[in-house]
Write a protein that holds these residues in place. Structure first.
Motif, PDB file in Angstrom:
ATOM      1  N   GLN A 548      12.924 -10.795  39.723  1.00  0.00           N
ATOM      2  CA  GLN A 548      11.668  -9.968  39.646  1.00  0.00           C
ATOM      3  C   GLN A 548      11.937  -8.547  39.191  1.00  0.00           C
ATOM      4  O   GLN A 548      13.125  -8.162  39.392  1.00  0.00           O
ATOM      5  CB  GLN A 548      10.599 -10.033  40.831  1.00  0.00           C
ATOM      6  CG  GLN A 548      11.508  -9.190  41.967  1.00  0.00           C
ATOM      7  CD  GLN A 548      12.442  -9.560  42.697  1.00  0.00           C
ATOM      8  OE1 GLN A 548      12.237 -10.867  43.150  1.00  0.00           O
ATOM      9  NE2 GLN A 548      13.591  -9.300  42.513  1.00  0.00           N
ATOM     10  N   LEU A 550      10.990  -4.434  39.943  1.00  0.00           N
ATOM     11  CA  LEU A 550      10.351  -3.745  40.874  1.00  0.00           C
ATOM     12  C   LEU A 550      10.353  -2.163  40.482  1.00  0.00           C
ATOM     13  O   LEU A 550      11.537  -1.652  40.200  1.00  0.00           O
ATOM     14  CB  LEU A 550      11.249  -3.959  42.297  1.00  0.00           C
ATOM     15  CG  LEU A 550      10.666  -3.354  43.264  1.00  0.00           C
ATOM     16  CD1 LEU A 550       9.575  -4.337  43.957  1.00  0.00           C
ATOM     17  CD2 LEU A 550      11.819  -3.179  44.544  1.00  0.00           C
ATOM     18  N   ASN A 555      13.761  -6.682  35.449  1.00  0.00           N
ATOM     19  CA  ASN A 555      14.343  -8.033  36.218  1.00  0.00           C
ATOM     20  C   ASN A 555      15.724  -7.916  36.631  1.00  0.00           C
ATOM     21  O   ASN A 555      16.514  -7.985  35.936  1.00  0.00           O
ATOM     22  CB  ASN A 555      13.893  -9.167  34.892  1.00  0.00           C
ATOM     23  CG  ASN A 555      12.352  -9.671  34.860  1.00  0.00           C
ATOM     24  OD1 ASN A 555      11.788  -9.593  35.738  1.00  0.00           O
ATOM     25  ND2 ASN A 555      12.045  -9.961  33.676  1.00  0.00           N
TER      26      ASN A 555
ATOM     27  N   HIS B 422      -0.996  -9.293  42.089  1.00  0.00           N
ATOM     28  CA  HIS B 422      -0.138  -9.305  41.135  1.00  0.00           C
ATOM     29  C   HIS B 422       1.145  -9.072  41.724  1.00  0.00           C
ATOM     30  O   HIS B 422       1.978  -8.008  41.267  1.00  0.00           O
ATOM     31  CB  HIS B 422      -0.591  -8.150  40.257  1.00  0.00           C
ATOM     32  CG  HIS B 422      -1.757  -8.401  39.420  1.00  0.00           C
ATOM     33  ND1 HIS B 422      -2.069  -9.168  38.544  1.00  0.00           N
ATOM     34  CD2 HIS B 422      -2.834  -7.583  39.882  1.00  0.00           C
ATOM     35  CE1 HIS B 422      -3.339  -9.306  38.203  1.00  0.00           C
ATOM     36  NE2 HIS B 422      -3.899  -8.239  39.077  1.00  0.00           N
ATOM     37  N   SER B 424       4.896  -9.002  41.937  1.00  0.00           N
ATOM     38  CA  SER B 424       5.656  -9.563  40.564  1.00  0.00           C
ATOM     39  C   SER B 424       6.759 -10.343  41.260  1.00  0.00           C
ATOM     40  O   SER B 424       7.704 -10.948  40.299  1.00  0.00           O
ATOM     41  CB  SER B 424       6.250  -8.313  39.897  1.00  0.00           C
ATOM     42  OG  SER B 424       6.777  -7.246  41.009  1.00  0.00           O
ATOM     43  N   TYR B 425       7.217 -10.208  42.678  1.00  0.00           N
ATOM     44  CA  TYR B 425       8.203 -10.952  43.197  1.00  0.00           C
ATOM     45  C   TYR B 425       8.015 -12.463  43.136  1.00  0.00           C
ATOM     46  O   TYR B 425       8.830 -13.360  43.686  1.00  0.00           O
ATOM     47  CB  TYR B 425       8.964 -10.162  44.355  1.00  0.00           C
ATOM     48  CG  TYR B 425       7.911  -9.808  45.436  1.00  0.00           C
ATOM     49  CD1 TYR B 425       7.277 -11.017  46.386  1.00  0.00           C
ATOM     50  CD2 TYR B 425       7.292  -8.615  45.579  1.00  0.00           C
ATOM     51  CE1 TYR B 425       6.677 -10.346  47.378  1.00  0.00           C
ATOM     52  CE2 TYR B 425       6.756  -8.338  46.409  1.00  0.00           C
ATOM     53  CZ  TYR B 425       6.116  -9.076  47.440  1.00  0.00           C
ATOM     54  OH  TYR B 425       5.283  -8.763  48.215  1.00  0.00           O
ATOM     55  N   GLN B 428       5.910 -14.125  38.753  1.00  0.00           N
ATOM     56  CA  GLN B 428       6.556 -13.329  37.730  1.00  0.00           C
ATOM     57  C   GLN B 428       5.607 -13.550  36.745  1.00  0.00           C
ATOM     58  O   GLN B 428       5.510 -14.924  36.112  1.00  0.00           O
ATOM     59  CB  GLN B 428       7.946 -13.795  37.428  1.00  0.00           C
ATOM     60  CG  GLN B 428       8.933 -13.426  38.659  1.00  0.00           C
ATOM     61  CD  GLN B 428       8.851 -14.595  39.661  1.00  0.00           C
ATOM     62  OE1 GLN B 428       8.105 -15.320  39.829  1.00  0.00           O
ATOM     63  NE2 GLN B 428       9.735 -14.244  40.458  1.00  0.00           N
ATOM     64  N   GLN B 429       5.507 -12.812  35.465  1.00  0.00           N
ATOM     65  CA  GLN B 429       4.576 -13.234  34.348  1.00  0.00           C
ATOM     66  C   GLN B 429       5.439 -13.702  32.990  1.00  0.00           C
ATOM     67  O   GLN B 429       4.922 -13.922  32.214  1.00  0.00           O
ATOM     68  CB  GLN B 429       4.022 -12.129  34.135  1.00  0.00           C
ATOM     69  CG  GLN B 429       2.827 -11.601  34.923  1.00  0.00           C
ATOM     70  CD  GLN B 429       1.746 -12.757  35.132  1.00  0.00           C
ATOM     71  OE1 GLN B 429       1.180 -13.209  34.565  1.00  0.00           O
ATOM     72  NE2 GLN B 429       1.971 -13.112  36.571  1.00  0.00           N
ATOM     73  N   ASP B 430       6.841 -13.853  33.246  1.00  0.00           N
ATOM     74  CA  ASP B 430       7.610 -14.153  32.154  1.00  0.00           C
ATOM     75  C   ASP B 430       8.338 -15.369  32.363  1.00  0.00           C
ATOM     76  O   ASP B 430       9.489 -15.542  31.998  1.00  0.00           O
ATOM     77  CB  ASP B 430       8.564 -12.623  31.779  1.00  0.00           C
ATOM     78  CG  ASP B 430       9.254 -12.498  32.899  1.00  0.00           C
ATOM     79  OD1 ASP B 430       9.122 -12.984  34.041  1.00  0.00           O
ATOM     80  OD2 ASP B 430       9.804 -11.173  32.903  1.00  0.00           O
ATOM     81  N   ASP B 441      -1.947 -16.646  43.894  1.00  0.00           N
ATOM     82  CA  ASP B 441      -2.333 -15.350  43.864  1.00  0.00           C
ATOM     83  C   ASP B 441      -4.012 -15.472  43.927  1.00  0.00           C
ATOM     84  O   ASP B 441      -4.777 -14.446  44.249  1.00  0.00           O
ATOM     85  CB  ASP B 441      -2.271 -14.561  42.606  1.00  0.00           C
ATOM     86  CG  ASP B 441      -1.945 -13.061  42.860  1.00  0.00           C
ATOM     87  OD1 ASP B 441      -1.734 -12.613  44.190  1.00  0.00           O
ATOM     88  OD2 ASP B 441      -1.996 -12.222  41.951  1.00  0.00           O
TER      89      ASP B 441
END
Lengths: 585, 585
Positions: A548, A550, A555, B422, B424-425, B428-430, B441
């Protein structure tokens, strides 16, 4: 050291093929066994051959639509299971199982066949020569098999096939190289306990319908409070469906303690509240604030040091600031083991501040709480005994099957006052036993799954010292990983110093980036490295580890170790695999 | 009709004694089987004799502390389980199980032994000659056995004993005469599915770690929305830990839909909201309002008719009243199947009112939703297709193991907007796959147990028509009970007319009260009748049925039938038992 599983298991990596080729010896046994009366030979052969191959020399076939296996068993021990091999599931349906009249044998056979599939899966999960995952994209997986629900029933044969297919595409979360989440591993006693819980199929709300489980929750929560350091294990608590809900409970109770009128009158009747947590804390603090009508804007994120620990001076500054604005600080949620860095907030300093400003101190130890089981590591939670409430998820660091999360509360009775609605149809006041054991009215839930038994049984099986050994080993492995990569070519650590928990955060730098200047282009290329390696890992199915971004850090890999099956060799494997999959990037 | 189990199972009612006396024939087989190589004979004997008795003619004993069973198996099929009978659990610990090196055989044996205990329990659960409960008061139960958690580990032998003891004191919730809750029965396919879920041990938040289960949730929720009547099954939804949480979700989403700023700014930033539900509705509506910062005073209870159905004209009157006071009506929670009376609110009339005043219409069909599976009974939910959200608990009327509760939402995307943070950990959006399958979520929970698989597998096994038959049968039994007691001496119905659901509410009037005038003394004596009969039922362990007061009505029995194992004879038994236990009162 050779991996224990390798070479032991003769099956291929494809779980769809549940039956192995039958060795000649087994076939010979099988023929000999057929001479036994009462269908024992068939039972024996089925055990040897699995479901896919029928035993030799058996002329009997179930008639279409027959509910009963044939030939009829003549042994006088019931249930005997003798005829498992004779049950032709192609002609049987769920209506042939209990409570169907005389459904005992079919039921035992069917459940035993499911268990055989599960035992194969479990043993394979630990075998390093099998894949962690047989990855398919969602659309592929939807097309690979017909998953739809229909009007007409399937046969039990199809149901067994559904089970095999489901497991074929499942992640082997017990695999020694599965590091993807804070919850990994598959504990055998925990699994057994979960199976028992399913068979008991009850609900935690009253002693009336869950006498043993209610008492075990009582015993286990008291023990956990003792480990937190509350004298005599006094206090309150509950097992809730996950850390996010446990944290929400804490917020709910803290608010009620300060403004009990909120229960009837709502947020409109009380001053504007603010809560404090670190910028590295779990998102559930904000999620809880949104749900409880407090609002995410009222969750003030406190700065962290470079290791991800909350800075107490910033906390105090923000509390004063909020008070000056006329807001009422009601909760500080400190984190013991942050999700990404595994950082432990300085609980003693935070406790001092909470005491000074009379604020409820919650410790989110969902991830780090397990360290209370370790004499070597529990100092990292020093000060937790001063908290008003603690979240602690045994399903993370202690390896209890999902879900198992406890909220512990220092003040007894507060949960009950906060949540009770006195439903007379559930919590009758004139029952014949001690009603203090009815736990339902202190919960947010009405029905509540039995989550305690797996923890209780594992604790009995391991003892506190067993959990300690398991946890110490995971921390030792994290240190091994850290030592291995901190100076290794192609690695950069996200933060300096030995990990406090098992979180090891690092970038893998492919050869093509190693000599590049530290500029925007490098960042934008580095950002893509972890996602690509991760995607390749999943496609090869060899291992899984999380990544991830941060803050301003692009990433990076977050390695965590909670899997008791992992060894030094698995850590070595992970590093080799990252390099193999990332060297061309 | 003879009860299927009676006379079949030779064991006594005491579950502690897992091993039956060995019949001579079995012993003879056992001796013959010893001649087989590879430990197969031992396996066979263990299957025949159970755990408590060791197989004959086996000289081998495990050495103290030995991790490996002896003698070493020589068969070439792994895992073979051949040596189950040789495993001496008295010298083994959980550390001898997988992931222990070469722990496969010990693990398979141990899990198989647990399964044997569970299979015995399951089969006994359906046997009418066994008790529903072996009741002990909390203090007795605490003293009966040492349940405490210690530093040192227990042996696997002790762990198996813990399992037996736990089941000895558990309620047999699958017993054909267990009617105590809305969730009763034990479905064999559901049980198998729950066992598989435990072995897969994963978490619903991402496709990444629960690919199959996430897709099955998608397929199952879509199907449930179709049954609700939303075109093409469009919409949204989630499986949540119980109906109370599902109802809380509905309230949360309704509030967000009307005032999205509440997420960031909290209740302080929006007008005072009010919700409406009937006086017979489930307490979770008030509990949710308390938690969400709305306050229980803002839940307005609408009057019901004598059958427990919400009176639409009273709803409209109270909406207008609230608006006049400047409050904002945001939610009507109609009930489809109330907890005590089993009443269905008039959904069409309520939908008209909700439409007129632009209020979110929620239907709490936790209990009654199952009737959507029945062509004969689904008209009782007419109008549900106009709801904005629906709670439907398959763990109630459909007999899915606990817990399995769905919240269905008509508008897609709203849950996500309402709850997403959201992180991110986790999200992940990728990532390399279609992220729309990551469900975490939109949930209040972070980790979320896999509750869908048991429902999905049961649906495959029964088909919609199988659920329909099961539900129709329960309703037919309720009508049978109603017809049997409505004019029977010693019974008074709490409300007139045929039951709409399986709830049959009645007083049993003991002979001593039958000729009494209807005065206060009679009421005060009648109030004590049901609790005493219930206490006696539990002490005898013969059956369990619920009672409660409601409004000005003193304690009455609420019989509900959701247990597919129940028959007409069981209803007859219940009535006989009430009369046997209550005639002297």
């Amino acid at each position: 050291m050779a991996s224990p599983g390798s070479g032991f298991w003769p099956f291929g990596a494809d779980e769809g093929s549940a039956a192995a080729e039958s060795p000649g010896t087994a076939r010979a046994w099988c023929q000999a066994a057929q001479k036994l009366t009462g269908g024992l030979g068939n039972k024996l052969c089925a055990l040897l051959y699995g479901d896919a191959e029928k035993p030799v020399e058996t002329g009997a076939k179930a008639a279409p639509g027959a509910a009963e296996p044939r030939p009829v068993c003549t042994c006088d021990k019931k249930p005997c299971g003798c005829q498992k091999a004779d049950v032709n599931y192609a002609f049987l349906h769920s209506t042939d199982l209990l409570p169907a009249c005389n459904g005992e044998i079919t039921t035992m056979s069917f459940l035993q066949d499911v268990v055989d599939i599960l035992l194969q899966y479990v043993v394979k999960s630990f075998d390093r020569s099998t894949k962690v995952i047989d990855f398919h994209y969602p659309n592929e997986l939807l097309q690979e098999y017909n998953w739809e629900l229909a009007d007409q029933p399937q046969t039990l044969e199809e149901i067994l096939l559904n089970c095999r297919t489901t497991l074929k595409y499942a992640i082997k979360t017990g695999h020694p190289r599965y590091f993807n989440q804070l919850s990994t591993g598959l504990d055998m006693v925990g699994l057994a306990a979960d199976w028992l819980t399913s068979a008991a199929n009850t609900n935690m709300f009253t002693y009336e319908i869950a006498p043993v489980f209610v008492l075990l929750e009582y015993v286990t929560l008291r023990k956990m409070r003792e480990m937190v350091g509350w004298p005599g294990g006094c206090g309150d608590g509950i097992f809730s469906p996950g850390g996010a809900i446990s944290n929400m409970y804490a917020m709910l109770i803290a608010r009620f303690k300060m403004f009990p009128e909120v229960k009837e009158k709502g947020m409109a009747a009380i001053p504007r509240l603010v809560a404090f947590t670190s910028e590295h804390s779990h998102f559930s603090v904000k999620k809880g604030a949104a749900a409880l009508g407090i609002g995410t804007d009222s969750v003030i994120l406190i700065r962290c040091d470079e290791r991800g620990k909350m800075i107490p001076s910033d906390l105090e500054r923000r509390i004063l600031e909020a008070k000056q604005k006329g807001f009422v600080p009601f909760l500080v949620s400190a984190t013991a083991g942050t999700t990404v860095y595994g950082a432990f907030d300085p609980l003693i300093a935070i406790a001092d501040i909470c005491k000074k400003y009379k604020i409820w101190m919650h410790v989110d130890g969902a991830w780090g709480g397990g360290l209370l089981m370790s004499r070597k590591h529990k100092w990292k939670l020093n000060g937790v005994e001063r908290a008003n409430s603690v979240t602690w998820n045994p399903h993370k660091m202690m390896g209890v099957p999902l879900q198992c999360s406890a909220l512990l509360v220092r003040e007894e009775g507060l949960m009950q006052s906060c949540n009770q609605m006195h439903a007379s149809y559930l919590f009758q006041q004139d029952k014949h036993y001690d009603l203090s054991y009815d736990t339902g009215d202190k919960a947010l839930q009405c029905g509540r799954h039995v989550d305690v038994f797996k923890l209780w049984l594992m604790w009995r099986a391991k003892g506190t010292t067993g959990f300690e050994a398991q946890i110490d080993k995971c921390l030792e492995l994290a240190e091994y990983l850290y030592n291995k990569i901190k100076n290794r070519e192609g690695y950069e650590m996200v933060f300096d110093g030995k990990p406090q928990h098992t979180n090891v955060c690092f970038w893998y730098i492919p050869p093509s980036l190693r000599s590049m200047e530290d500029n925007e282009e490098r960042m934008s290329r580095l950002m893509k490295v972890a996602p690509v390696i991760k995607a390749r890992m999943m496609e090869y199915g060899t291992t899984m580890v999380s990544y991830q971004p941060l803050g301003d850090k692009v990433n990076f890999f977050r390695m965590v170790i909670s899997n008791p099956a992992a060894t030094h060799q698995d850590i070595d494997f992970l590093i080799d695999e990252i390099e193999r999959l990332g060297q061309d990037l």
